[in-house]
Structures are given as C-alpha cells and as structure tokens.
Design an enzyme around this catalytic site. Sequence first.
Site, PDB file in Angstrom:
ATOM      1  N   SER A 147      14.865   0.367-106.194  1.00  0.00           N
ATOM      2  CA  SER A 147      15.361  -0.025-107.511  1.00  0.00           C
ATOM      3  C   SER A 147      14.307   0.334-108.541  1.00  0.00           C
ATOM      4  CB  SER A 147      15.621  -1.532-107.533  1.00  0.00           C
ATOM      5  OG  SER A 147      15.829  -2.011-108.851  1.00  0.00           O
ATOM      6  N   TYR A 187      13.268 -10.276-105.657  1.00  0.00           N
ATOM      7  CA  TYR A 187      13.906  -8.960-105.681  1.00  0.00           C
ATOM      8  C   TYR A 187      12.848  -7.872-105.821  1.00  0.00           C
ATOM      9  CZ  TYR A 187      17.479  -5.462-106.830  1.00  0.00           C
ATOM     10  OH  TYR A 187      18.298  -4.359-106.824  1.00  0.00           O
TER      11      TYR A 187
END
Length: 262
Positions: free
Chosen positions: A142, A155
């Site tokens: 990401s 995350y």
Amino acid sequence: MKNFKNKVAAITGAGSGIGQQLAVLLAKQGCHLSLSDINEKGLAQTVELVKQNPIKVTTKVLDVSNREAVKQWAQETVQDHGSVNMIFNNAGVALGSTVEGASYEDLEWIVGINFWGVVYGTKEFLPFIKQTKDGHIINISSIFGLTSQPTQSAYNATKFAVRGFTESLRQELDIEKSGVSSLCVHPGGIRTNIAKAAKMNDSLKSLGMDPNKSIKQFDKFLRTPPEEAARQILNAVLKDKRRLLIGTDARIVDSFQRLFPT
C-alpha cells in the site's frame, strides 16, 4: 513472463475489488484461474464474470490467515490445474485505531490476514511456481507501506512488512536465477470495499475524530477504479518491475517520503 495465455494464476481476495478485476483481465487473456476468498458469494460473482472465457476456473472459500488452509489450497491448485505460474496475494483488511486503543485481538486479526496471509501464500506456492521456471509472485502492499499515518499503526505495520518481505524475496530470486520474479504493489486510493469493511474503534475520539465519519471521509479518497489497478499490475508483471505505484496519490506520497523522510 511474456504473456498470460495458458498460464495458471492463483488469486486471494478474488471475490471483489482488485482481485476480482485481476481474474477478469487474466481470463480474457487465456489464463486459467484458481480463485479464493473468504466471501463465497463474492467468489460466485467473479466466476460469473469469467465463465464465458475458454479457461479452467477453480474456487476455494479461504481464510488466508489459516496456514494449513492455504497449504491445502496450493496443493489443490496444482492437482486441479497441473501447475501454477502466479500467486497474487491480494486479500487485505483495514483497522482504524490508536496504538493505545487497539486490542490485541484486532492486531492479531489484521496481522494474520495482511502479513501472514502474504507469507503463507508466498511460501506455499513458491516451490510449485519454481517448477515452471516461468512465474511471478505478486504481493499487495500500500502507499501506507511507504509512509505512516496516525490511526493506521497496525495497517502501516502490516504493509511495511509486506514491502520488506517482498523486496528481500525479489533479491533472492534474482540471485538464484530461478525464472521466478516478485513484484511489490503500492496502491493509492482504489475504489474497493476496504474502507466500508474496515474496523474502527472509539479510540479515534481521543484524536478528535469520529469513527463513523472517518470511514466516509476515507472512502472519498478511493478514486482509482479497481479495473485500472488490475491492468497496471498485469502490465508490471509483464515488464518484470520490482515495484509498482498505482495512482497519482501514491506517486505524490512516494515523492514526499523521499524528500521529507521524517
């Protein structure tokens, strides 16, 4: 890898979003598919989208955080298709929380899916992919694997881990001259269900944020269509790229991180 015709691709998180669009595009190019997702209904929808193509498609309802289940899926993929050339470790989840407010259960949940799921998918499929001498491992990180944000510590941790794991793997595969490569993908805001499915807890209020509004605000930043993300990923595989940034937001974040690393 010069093309996808008559290759075999395994995809996690294939029931929606990027995973589903990877399946659609690969099917159009004559690639056989082994699809997995924890959502059985989503898997069925993906099968409907690809079934008009003259390819073999197999599916498995799968929790990628279950090592034995991933091992069994890899073995079944080779048994059903004869071989496997690619694994797209795409399944992922999100968690919004402060470090202090995150429960150990939620941390174990997100690490199990976002990191261990990638590790299991890589390790269980890699020996089979090496046998083809023409394969690729594609791991989805990401932009949050490039720089960190408040409320995204868990995350961030998983996506930084995927990045480090995949970049090290790529170097090992290059040294071995195995015929297998790996690609680390850093998407920006992709228009998927990840924001709506994210876990948010009340610890965000200590930072002056409303958990419910945060989901809606985050969803507004998801602008790139998943089919465009899938197209770029497949092009990167064919070009044997080491890293792929998807979206203007990803390229801006990457540039800022390089210019202002602290």
